[in-house]
Write an enzyme that holds these catalytic residues in place. Structure first.
Site, PDB file in Angstrom:
ATOM      1  N   GLY A   1      10.339 -53.058   4.687  1.00  8.67           N
ATOM      2  CA  GLY A   1      10.843 -52.080   4.613  1.00  8.67           C
ATOM      3  C   GLY A   1      12.062 -51.816   3.672  1.00  8.67           C
ATOM      4  N   LEU A   2      12.879 -50.960   3.750  1.00  4.15           N
ATOM      5  CA  LEU A   2      14.390 -51.058   3.071  1.00  4.15           C
ATOM      6  C   LEU A   2      15.039 -52.344   2.642  1.00  4.15           C
ATOM      7  CD1 LEU A   2      16.049 -47.486   3.962  1.00  4.15           C
ATOM      8  CD2 LEU A   2      15.044 -48.219   1.770  1.00  4.15           C
ATOM      9  N   ALA A   3      15.185 -53.206   3.951  1.00  6.22           N
ATOM     10  CA  ALA A   3      15.904 -54.324   3.799  1.00  6.22           C
ATOM     11  C   ALA A   3      15.147 -55.376   3.014  1.00  6.22           C
ATOM     12  CB  ALA A   3      16.125 -54.862   5.096  1.00  6.22           C
ATOM     13  N   GLY A   4      13.712 -55.486   3.244  1.00  4.22           N
ATOM     14  CA  GLY A   4      12.989 -56.471   2.917  1.00  4.22           C
ATOM     15  C   GLY A   4      12.728 -56.238   1.152  1.00  4.22           C
TER      16      GLY A   4
ATOM     17  N   HIS B   1      18.063 -41.221  21.319  1.00  3.22           N
ATOM     18  CA  HIS B   1      18.575 -40.034  20.626  1.00  3.22           C
ATOM     19  C   HIS B   1      18.176 -38.729  21.648  1.00  3.22           C
ATOM     20  CE1 HIS B   1      18.146 -36.417  17.630  1.00  3.22           C
ATOM     21  NE2 HIS B   1      18.729 -37.346  16.987  1.00  3.22           N
TER      22      HIS B   1
ATOM     23  N   ARG C   1      25.946 -36.758  20.696  1.00  2.00           N
ATOM     24  CA  ARG C   1      24.785 -37.521  21.113  1.00  2.00           C
ATOM     25  C   ARG C   1      24.734 -38.327  22.478  1.00  2.00           C
ATOM     26  NH1 ARG C   1      21.908 -40.090  16.024  1.00  2.00           N
ATOM     27  NH2 ARG C   1      21.713 -38.295  14.817  1.00  2.00           N
TER      28      ARG C   1
ATOM     29  N   HIS D   1      15.486 -44.825  19.948  1.00  2.00           N
ATOM     30  CA  HIS D   1      15.521 -44.535  18.679  1.00  2.00           C
ATOM     31  C   HIS D   1      16.094 -45.624  17.688  1.00  2.00           C
ATOM     32  CE1 HIS D   1      15.863 -42.187  15.160  1.00  2.00           C
ATOM     33  NE2 HIS D   1      17.182 -42.031  15.010  1.00  2.00           N
TER      34      HIS D   1
ATOM     35  N   ARG E   1      25.129 -46.868  16.767  1.00  2.00           N
ATOM     36  CA  ARG E   1      25.157 -46.439  15.397  1.00  2.00           C
ATOM     37  C   ARG E   1      25.552 -45.174  15.093  1.00  2.00           C
ATOM     38  NH1 ARG E   1      21.567 -44.411  12.071  1.00  2.00           N
ATOM     39  NH2 ARG E   1      19.657 -44.368  13.791  1.00  2.00           N
TER      40      ARG E   1
ATOM     41  N   SER F   1      22.172 -46.298   9.113  1.00  2.00           N
ATOM     42  CA  SER F   1      21.246 -47.560   8.992  1.00  2.00           C
ATOM     43  C   SER F   1      20.738 -47.409   7.574  1.00  2.00           C
ATOM     44  CB  SER F   1      20.108 -46.953  10.292  1.00  2.00           C
ATOM     45  OG  SER F   1      19.495 -45.731   9.781  1.00  2.00           O
TER      46      SER F   1
END
Lengths: 291, 666
Positions: B12-15, B237, B298, B365, B413, B418
């Site tokens: 994903g984004l991090a990896g 959420h 929220r 979520h 969060r 994120s």
């Protein structure tokens, strides 16, 4: 008024209550070198079902319509929101994502049941799971990236007009699902098997070369246009056009226009192909005259 | 010496950020993922990515305010130095993503456009249509493909991480994994392993998360001794579209544009919603919160929607909990503005929300908790660049990044933070890992005897074979997963009660025993998804128990963790000024006592008996003092006044003490 009238008009939605159960026919295949076979399942209808939840129910009940115990059908999925592209298959003969294929709608169109088959242009790994490695290889061949200097902080990217962003954004929504390739008459299946004594690396090299020699596909042509119109990406436009003029390039496109009709993201693929056609012609002429 | 390699699990984004950063600086990377990395869950993020920018800066914004919003939103449960560093990197990260070709929305002049998100007053959020996560992920995917083509990254897609390999000194030497097609199990010797495998939403059955988000990779690290932090903090959420297979997000902007939430006053009124007269509709958010109406924060919206269905029994449907989110009264211009998200509803529900009220319900979520990771602080309160301690778990050589670490979001969060934390943690882990590899105790992984790796492989192969050939049992893994999801959703989401949590813990322990008796309907050794799912299911239990136990023990309310029994009441507004003052003083005393007791990270380790052992660690709140969140509380003004006076007094006291020390020293 027109809307109200159409609401009052009788339709199959209003009059035919959804069935309590329905039939699903799945074309299964145990492994790449095995024959395929049909299998029938009976599913209890629930509200808000899509084809993914049908496959989930089938895995949980683990038996056919005749009550024979069976293994769960193998299939590929992840996001279930039609943004990852994984769950593409042929549903009632149409290439699309299983997550956005709603059961009640399918049953209205096809009351006898639902038919599931794997995509036909990619090698089947098992059941509905296929290998789309060739699709990703095409993105390598097309150099579908911005060749930035590096990842140090070098300030912001180039300014872009909202109009240019509005052209780029839809092209950038391509989720590599492969629908355009499945529908394309020029894109034919390549399925190789490892030879005796061949190493993994040798097999991979032979496979890559076979992929590179065959049609690159609408998705990759569209990605070339995405990067070739980006202010930084266009600096290397020629390299990408080289990929489109090489063997298996844009000249293979037969202009059937099936790709754009089946794209779930409504990407203007034929527009990209037309633009790429003009760009490659110009590119070839320039190269020919060494301009 | 053999060339060193890093194994990244999760694309994903991090990896992907870690992979491209490592590859650029010369390290060879193996990148492993359950799915082709372009199909990772990051694609689901819609809203945007936060950072200070030139525009907000001129409106008074700065990195410190983004930092403050993040820790305040997180109810002060996160260590502050990593958050400070992240918010300082924010502008640089957006610039980098812009250079990589992300098609961010543009202003008429050609700058990146920005929108406002919850929890801040500034337009900090850059976005690309309604698919910002997808666009960011694709940009990184393209860069990693570039490095793959250049031979610096080798991808292993459709591989399942079975666990890290630890040597006799407890150092991580790589991982064991299984090919999801051929079912081959093999070892991946590596000088460092970076896990970036996302959240664990599937423990709750259905959630807004993707099917790969089982938490199994984190659980497999937990099983061999990695610590797990703040497990009980799970973000729910308020508005998702219930589906038979998953719960899909319905953006907050539907309410922002004027959407109204209601239920029929008659429970499960069978009439067509549009024919129910106004007087028979209960606009419960508007009636209960006249000032904020449908746009309450929220967590409050989530709790109210949940309790109107569970406690008041006013769910729209009998068999399924949901309320109406009604946009049918809005003008066409509002519908047009919301186009993208309304299309999502129509696509998956087959109903046009412009014509028929939507049915929505809260959904799990995001996992704020995750693998415990370390960091090295600088004297000024940031992160030391290149420190091998940044993002490392308690197992040397094993790193965690992205949603599967616990580090950035505390108890809750903020929206659009994120994507930032994923890319940031992926980028900063790289230089630290490279420094770690320069001096690994016991030498590089390639120098370990092959017998070490072979023993690890055999262990996993034996476990796999045993599961495949288990006879008897008769339990069905898919049905156990459904039961687990139901228990967890009921006990450990929006509202938590100790008796319910206690019962749920016992039930989950029973389910765990039953899961050990699962019989497989597929005992073959080719693309066997049945066995892969069963393994993931078995690994959900250690985390499920950690979430429940952490929630049970934490007798307070903080961020997403809400226990009505421990909710601080307001103070009597009709009391005399003197009494009000006294009550406010007492309120602040209680808040300070609670902070001293509970502003601590929950840190779990898994006992040999399968019981999570929970300890608490102090949180580094040295940069911003924890302060109460007084939103909607009766008597908030009086409390705030007392609180501010106390802070001012402390500051003066500190200044006086400081000068006294200085005087003594001189």
């Amino acid at each position: 008024m027109i809307q109200a009238a159409s609401h009052d008009a009788p339709s199959s939605h209003d009059h035919a209550p959804p069935p309590a159960t329905f039939t699903v026919r799945v074309l299964r295949q145990d492994a790449p070198d095995q024959p395929s076979y049909w299998e029938k399942h009976t599913i209890v209808r629930e509200n808000d079902m899509n084809v993914i939840s049908v496959l989930q129910r089938m895995a949980a009940q683990a038996e056919t319509a005749d009550g024979n115990p069976v293994t769960p059908v193998a299939w590929d999925c992840n996001c279930l929101e039609e943004v990852c592209g994984a769950c593409t298959m042929l549903i009632n003969g149409r290439t699309r994502q299983a997550c956005s294929a709603l059961v009640d709608k399918l049953l209205v169109d096809n009351p006898e049941g639902i038919e599931l088959r794997p995509m036909s242009k990619f090698p089947v790994l098992r059941d509905l799971m296929v290998s789309r490695a060739r699709l990703f290889r095409a993105l390598q061949k097309a150099k579908a990236w911005i060749p930035v200097d590096g990842y140090y902080d070098l300030g912001s990217g180039p300014k872009q007009s909202p109009a240019d962003q509005e052209v780029a954004y839809p092209l950038s929504e391509c989720m590599s699902c492969g629908c355009c390739l499945e529908a394309c008459p020029q894109y034919t299946k390549i399925e190789l098997t490892k030879r005796d004594g061949e190493t993994d690396a040798e097999f991979k090299a032979r496979e890559t070369s076979a992929y590179d020699g065959a049609f690159i596909g609408a998705h990759a042509i569209s990605q070339v246009m995405l990067f070739n119109t980006h202010p930084t990406g266009k600096m290397n436009a020629g390299e990408r056009l080289d990929a489109l003029t090489a063997e298996g390039g844009i000249q293979v496109c037969g202009n059937a226009q099936n790709c754009v009709a089946v794209c779930p993201k409504h990407i203007p693929l034929t527009t990209s192909i037309a633009r790429a056609g003009r760009a490659t012609t110009l590119h070839s002429l320039k190269k020919f005259f060494d301009l | 010496m053999a060339k060193q390699r890093v194994l990244i699990v999760g694309g994903g984004l991090a990896g992907l950020a870690a992979a491209m950063q490592l590859a650029e600086s010369g390290t060879d990377v193996d990148l492993m993922s359950l799915t082709p990395v372009k199909r990772s869950h990051s694609v689901c993020a819609q809203g945007g990515i936060n950072s200070v920018n030139e525009l907000t800066r001129q409106q008074g914004d700065n990195e410190h305010l983004h930092f403050d919003d993040t820790v305040y939103g997180g109810d002060f449960l996160q260590h502050q130095p990593p958050v400070k560093e992240m918010t300082e990197w924010g502008p640089k990260i957006i610039n980098l993503m812009d250079r990589l070709g992300v098609p961010f929305n543009r202003t008429p002049e050609g700058f990146r456009d920005q929108r406002r998100f919850g929890g801040t007053l500034f337009k900090r959020t850059a976005f690309a249509g309604a698919t910002t996560g997808q666009q960011l992920l694709y940009a990184l995917d393209e860069q990693v493909r570039r490095w793959e083509t250049a031979g610096k990254v080798k991808k292993y897609e459709f591989w399942d991480f079975l666990g890290p390999m630890l040597d006799e000194n407890g150092i991580c030497r790589g991982a064991v994994a299984q090919d999801l097609v051929t079912m081959e199990i093999r070892t991946f010797p590596a000088d460092a392993v970076i896990v970036g495998t996302g959240g664990c939403g599937l423990i709750f059955g259905r959630s807004t998360m993707s099917m790969a988000c089982t938490g199994s990779a984190a659980a497999r690290c937990f099983r061999v001794g990695a610590k797990y932090g703040n497990g009980e903090f799970i973000q729910v959420h308020p508005t998702a579209i219930p589906g038979a297979d998953k719960l899909r997000l319905m953006s907050e902007s539907a309410r922002g544009e004027g959407g109204r939430v209601w239920v029929p006053r008659t429970p499960q009124d069978p009439r067509d919603p549009k024919s129910i007269p106004e007087a028979e509709r209960y606009y419960f958010l508007e009636e209960r919160y006249p000032k904020y109406g449908n746009l309450v924060p929220r967590d409050i919206a989530t709790r109210e929607i949940f309790s109107i269905c569970t406690e008041d029994g006013l769910s729209v449907e009998k068999d399924r909990l949901c309320v109406y989110l009604d946009l049918t009264h809005l003008p066409k211009s509002a519908h047009d503005k919301l186009g993208g998200i309304l299309d999502i509803y129509e696509k998956f529900q087959g109903v046009d929300p412009r014509e028929v009220p939507m049915k929505i319900f809260p959904a799990v979520h995001y996992s704020m908790g995750g693998l415990w990771v370390d960091y090295e602080r600088t004297p000024s309160g940031g992160l030391k660049p290149g420190s091998p301690k940044n993002q490392v778990t308690n197992i040397p050589g094993l790193y965690a990044i992205g949603e599967c670490d616990y580090q950035y979001h505390g108890a809750n969060r903020l929206g659009a933070n994120s994507l930032l934390s994923c890319i940031f943690s992926g980028l900063i882990v790289a230089p630290g890992v490279q420094n770690w590899m320069k001096a690994i105790p016991g030498g590089p992984a390639a120098d370990k005897p092959s017998s070490f790796y072979e023993a690890e492989r055999k262990k996993h192969q034996a476990a796999h074979d045993k599961l495949l050939h288990r006879t008897g049992g008769g339990e069905n893994p898919y049905l156990i997963h459904q039961e687990l999801g139901n228990v967890m959703t009921k006990a450990a989401t929006v509202v938590r009660y100790n008796n319910v949590l206690r019962d749920a813990y016992a039930t989950v322990c029973e389910l765990q025993q039953r899961a050990e008796k699962c019989s497989l309907s597929d005992t073959g050794n080719w693309t066997n998804q049945n066995v892969v799912f069963t393994k993931a299911l078995v690994d959900m239990f250690p985390l499920a128990r950690t979430i429940l136990k952490g929630a049970l023990q934490r007798d307070e309310c903080r961020g997403a963790h809400f226990k009505p029994e421990f909710s601080p009441a307001g103070i009597d507004a009709s009391a005399s000024p003197t009494d009000r003052r006294r009550l406010a003083e007492e309120w602040c005393d209680r808040f300070e006592l609670n902070t001293a007791k509970w502003c601590k990270s929950t840190v779990a380790t898994l006992g040999a008996d399968g019981e999570p052992q929970i300890a608490y660690e102090d949180v580094d709140t040295s940069l911003i003092t924890p302060r109460p969140r007084l939103y909607g509380l009766v008597g908030a003004e009086a409390i705030e006044q007392v609180w501010n006076e106390r802070q001012a007094a402390k500051k003066n006291g500190a200044a006086t003490n400081g000068s006294a020390v200085a005087a003594t020293a001189s």
